[in-house]
Design an enzyme around this catalytic site. Structure first.
Site, mmCIF file in Angstrom:
data_model
loop_
_atom_site.group_PDB
_atom_site.id
_atom_site.type_symbol
_atom_site.label_atom_id
_atom_site.label_comp_id
_atom_site.label_asym_id
_atom_site.label_seq_id
_atom_site.Cartn_x
_atom_site.Cartn_y
_atom_site.Cartn_z
ATOM 1 N N CYS A 194 26.785 -12.420 -27.282
ATOM 2 C CA CYS A 194 26.248 -12.271 -25.925
ATOM 3 C C CYS A 194 24.768 -12.689 -25.880
ATOM 4 O O CYS A 194 24.460 -13.863 -26.016
ATOM 5 C CB CYS A 194 26.483 -10.844 -25.436
ATOM 6 N N HIS A 246 31.981 -9.681 -26.021
ATOM 7 C CA HIS A 246 31.710 -8.618 -27.006
ATOM 8 C C HIS A 246 32.937 -8.405 -27.901
ATOM 9 O O HIS A 246 33.874 -7.708 -27.518
ATOM 10 C CB HIS A 246 31.346 -7.314 -26.285
ATOM 11 N N GLU A 290 33.144 -6.578 -30.458
ATOM 12 C CA GLU A 290 33.154 -5.239 -31.054
ATOM 13 C C GLU A 290 33.876 -4.203 -30.203
ATOM 14 O O GLU A 290 34.235 -3.135 -30.692
ATOM 15 C CB GLU A 290 31.717 -4.777 -31.347
#
EC number: 6.3.5.2
Length: 525
Positions: A86, A181, A183
């Site tokens: 990002c 993202h 994660e």
């Protein structure tokens, strides 16, 4: 000689995203050690850490602003793979000759990216295929700015209609950037992408496992303290319990645990702690009954922050007195975990705001007479729990809902009195017992009861009674940063309310808290 479990390591540079700790936890879940540092590190610090790869986190700033954070130039000269997430991708693009613009529309939420070129990062990874056989990935976007031109030596790996450069790569230098993202669980193949980067591209072995972490911690404790004696404040919470078990394995009878019973614990908690650690595991435990002392210090105090400070101060006084009674103790052990270390560093550099004073680190005197042993300071909470299981601690204890350091001191609103604590303990025990019976305990993230210092009229038999009110609180959350109130079944809430009012003499009314976070915090104080 234990294996060097820090041999392969990833450096994560933090640009301020709320998800940065999650990136670190994901890397650890892959069996690889990593550390989280502020973005403005020096070349010397990076060289000294000697990472196998570097991840640049997301962040709230705009790369188009003049003084926005930048990755140190050495990151791109260190000769190791770099993964920008990002904001991390945007600063990478900008610093290496690409272009970023502020976008009129913020892209937030689910998106589907189409893989248009082969890359080591996503090869063989897909959620679906387009009509002409191109891989599609379901991802989670959260960005305002977007890359409008990638550096000349990069290729576009994936794109969406509104985001032409969703993934970019320089395979030769092993530099990768993703505009989403990986994660978060909403990015369905995110863990596989992180695994591809950490394990394959950076070639890190999975050395970071609970059994190896225990061996490493035991060896390090023995090396640090030798034959010296160590003292630990044992609360029965996850962190201090796992610390106690690690130290016991490392140094046996040279560990003395001081259990301060402050009168602010859950029902029968003191007995349970003493039974488990003293009788079952055979640790040296000094039991200090100190309820009267804590309640006396808290008398007349209504302010939540002042109560936290008083509880911390009295604990330190009691603990110091007990330590002085023990001969020749050279070391103090603490259950500090990695998020505490990150939080303290952020406070020191002014990069974070203190919402509530942290009980674990808050009150200990700066002039420490003893050395400090902190065997958990590299570990996240989920890792501490896994290590606890490996050390033989019961699952129910390790995966209990969070309990605040000041205990019932911040669950009794306003002034803390013995009468209030006794009523609250019993009401809370009923709530938790019923949650377990209904198989709801593990479906909510945290549940507890709060004592409200207001009286309410009730009817019992033929008489009226004027007694106290408690509130039940149950929330669902992923990260405790935000939370929704739990939609528990009405008949369940009715059953809990009936039991509390009938079985706890002194409570006439039970209410249920339906506030989310934000605007409310999870705890009332």
């Amino acid at each position: 000689m234990t294996e060097n479990i820090h041999k392969h390591r990833i450096l994560i540079l933090d640009f301020g995203s709320q998800y940065t700790q999650l990136v670190a936890r994901r890397v650890r879940e892959l069996g690889v050690y990593c550390e989280l540092w502020a973005w403005d590190v020096t070349e010397a610090q990076i060289r000294d850490f000697n990472p196998s790869g570097i991840i640049l986190s997301g962040g709230p700033e705009s790369t188009t602003e003049e003084n926005s954070p930048r990755a140190p130039q050495y990151v791109f000269e260190a000769g190791v793979p770099v993964f920008g997430v990002c904001y991390g991708m945007q600063t990478m693009a900008m610093q290496l000759g690409g272009h970023v613009e502020a976008s009129n529309e913020r892209e937030f939420g689910y998106a589907q990216v189409e893989v248009v070129n082969d890359s080591a990062l996503v090869r063989g990874i897909e959620d679906a295929l387009t009509a002409d056989g191109k891989p599609l990935l379901d991802v989670w976007m959260s960005h305002g700015d977007k890359v409008t031109a990638i550096p000349s030596d990069f290729v576009t790996v994936a794109s969406t209609e509104s985001c032409p450069f969703a993934i970019m790569a320089n395979e030769e230098k092993r530099f990768y950037g993703v505009q989403f993202h990986p994660e978060v669980t909403h990015t369905r193949q995110g863990m596989r992408m992180l695994e591809r980067f950490v394990r394959d591209i950076c070639q890190c072995e999975a050395l970071w496992t609970p059994a190896k972490i225990i061996d490493d911690a035991v060896a390090r404790i023995r090396e640090q303290v030798g034959d010296d004696k160590v003292i630990l404040g044992l609360s029965g919470g996850v962190d201090s319990s796992v610390t106690a078990m690690l130290l016991h394995r490392a140094i046996g009878k040279n560990l003395t645990c001081v259990f301060v019973d402050n009168g602010l614990l859950r029902l029968n908690e003191a007995e349970q702690v003493l039974d488990m650690f003293g009788d079952h595991f055979g640790l040296n435990i000094v039991h200090v009954p100190a309820e009267a002392r804590f309640l006396s210090a808290l008398a007349g105090e209504n302010d939540p922050e002042a109560k936290r400070k008083i509880i911390g101060r009295v604990f330190v006084e009691v603990f110091d007195e007990e330590a002085l009674k023990l001969e020749d103790v050279k070391w103090l052990a603490q259950g500090t975990i990695y998020p505490d270390v990150i939080e303290s560093a952020a406070s020191a550099t002014g990069k974070a705001h203190v919402i509530k004073s942290h009980h674990n680190v808050g009150g200990l005197p700066k002039e420490m007479k003893m050395g400090l042993v902190e065997p958990l300071k590299e570990l996240f909470k989920d890792e501490v729990r896994k290590i606890g299981l490996e050390l033989g601690l019961p699952y129910d204890m390790l995966y209990r809902h969070p309990f605040p350091g000041p205990g019932l001191g911040v669950r009794v609103l306003g002034e803390v009195k013995k009468e209030y604590c006794d009523l609250l303990r019993r009401a809370d025990a009923i709530f938790i017992e019923e949650l377990r019976k209904a198989d709801l305990y593990d479906k909510v993230s945290q549940a507890f009861t709060v004592f409200l210092p207001v009286r309410s009229v009730g009817v019992m038999g033929d008489g009226r009674k004027y007694d106290w009110v408690v509130s039940l609180r149950a929330v669902e959350t992923i990260d405790f940063m935000t939370a929704h109130w739990a939609h528990l079944p009405y008949d369940f809430l009715g059953r809990v309310s009936n039991r509390i009012i009938n079985e706890v003499n002194g409570i006439s009314r039970v209410v249920y808290d339906i506030s989310g976070k934000p605007p409310a915090t999870i705890e009332w104080e």
